[in-house]
Design an enzyme around this catalytic site. Sequence first.
Site: not given
Ligand SMILES: Cc1ncc(COP(=O)(O)O)c(C=O)c1O
Length: 428
Positions: A59, A214, A219, A250
């Site tokens: 973790t 993200s 991605h 923590r």
């Molecule tokens: C513009 C946008 N915001 C937030 C997210 C959320 O990311 P995640 O899929 O990692 O939760 C995405 C997902 O691809 C996104 O396209």
Amino acid sequence: MPNNDRLLAAVHDSIRAYCEANHDFGFKANDPVVRLHEPTFSADEIAAAVDVLLSTRVTMGPKVKGFEREYADKFGFTHAVMNNSGSSANLLAVAALVNPATKDHLKSGDEVIVPALSWSTTVWPLVQHNLVPVIVDIDPLTLNADPSEIERAIGPKTRGIMPVHVYGNPCDMGAIMDICKRRNLALVEDCCEALGAFYDGKPVGKFGRVGTFSFYFSHHMTTLEGGICVTDDFEFAEVMRMLRAHGWTRELEDRERYLKAYPHIDPKFLFVNVGYNLRATELQGAFGSVQLPKLDGFVERRRENTAVWRRDLDRWGKFFMFQTETPRGKSSCFGFPMTLKADAPFKVGEFMAFLNAARIETRPIIAGNIAVQPAMKLFQHRVVGDLRHSNRVMEGGVSFGNHQAVDEAARDYVTGNVGDFMRTKGLA
Ligand SMILES: Cc1ncc(COP(=O)(O)O)c(C=O)c1O
């Protein structure tokens, strides 16, 4: 005593042999498939993750911290707070923005402007924190929030803007920063689709009070699931660290001030705020450290693909609108979005079905116009204007895979199939 080095070397050799035998994600002319995404990882990342598992320290710990530092250093962010998804990054950013421990925090009922073309979890954290989303239309060329629509949307309760850099294309940050300064608005940048994108030579995520990224599987680079919040504001980063993990001290960089203030409470179990558990695992941290040096190459391939498709598909510009890179921006080209024009002599569904039959995967552009998603009916929000450009994207938007495994042969295959479709319609 076990010879750990020898045992680990054998494990790594097996992983490498397995991946070499099974992980060929490249395009094959004799069995053509163009998926929306292909894995960006293989033996190096898997070996790093297995090392973490074997160590049993799994973790959030030094691997996550190491990756946070590397990510911040690569782009010149001061603080980076890793968590378990881009959605969690948005949640954390917004939760910190409304938290009473944050200077000038937003309050219940305050409005935040978002583009209609955004992902669900761009908007949901606002709702979940009693903020009111104000939904504005996009510029049909860049697909990003139109600054003049943002300006028009501002009312007495507006306190913030949460733009999305759609498909890696940076928003017009010159105009948006100008609005934020003049109107004294907080800026949260949703950069979840825009890893490796720049505006005016500055990385996206660096303009606002906080930026979110993200590392989802599909991605630019991945930590399997994963996300990160970046900020230049130390106190804001500390609040996000509290909220990330139970409101606990923590993981704070400056725990000492709380330990000194509350000497009568067990310092190991001191809670100074509310919180979630949005922690990343050590596997994710380890993955990130192996992926990060590969990011520039992945982005370059996506940019090259975009440039070639823009050139080769331009002849179909009478039917489709293509995304245009924002002036002064450097897009990281997350996919290849196209929007069918309203007067085109065919439906986008027919076009998608034709490509899908040729095993070219397609999808709509993000979640279309978020204002018409049924979830919005349940919660207070405000819509500005007719959102006609976002509606057009919802009705006619299509994108196909543009990623590190798309090469010249895959590009030609897509271009050829688009031409074949036009021929079946008698349009070529
Ligand atoms: C513009 C946008 N915001 C937030 C997210 C959320 O990311 P995640 O899929 O990692 O939760 C995405 C997902 O691809 C996104 O396209």
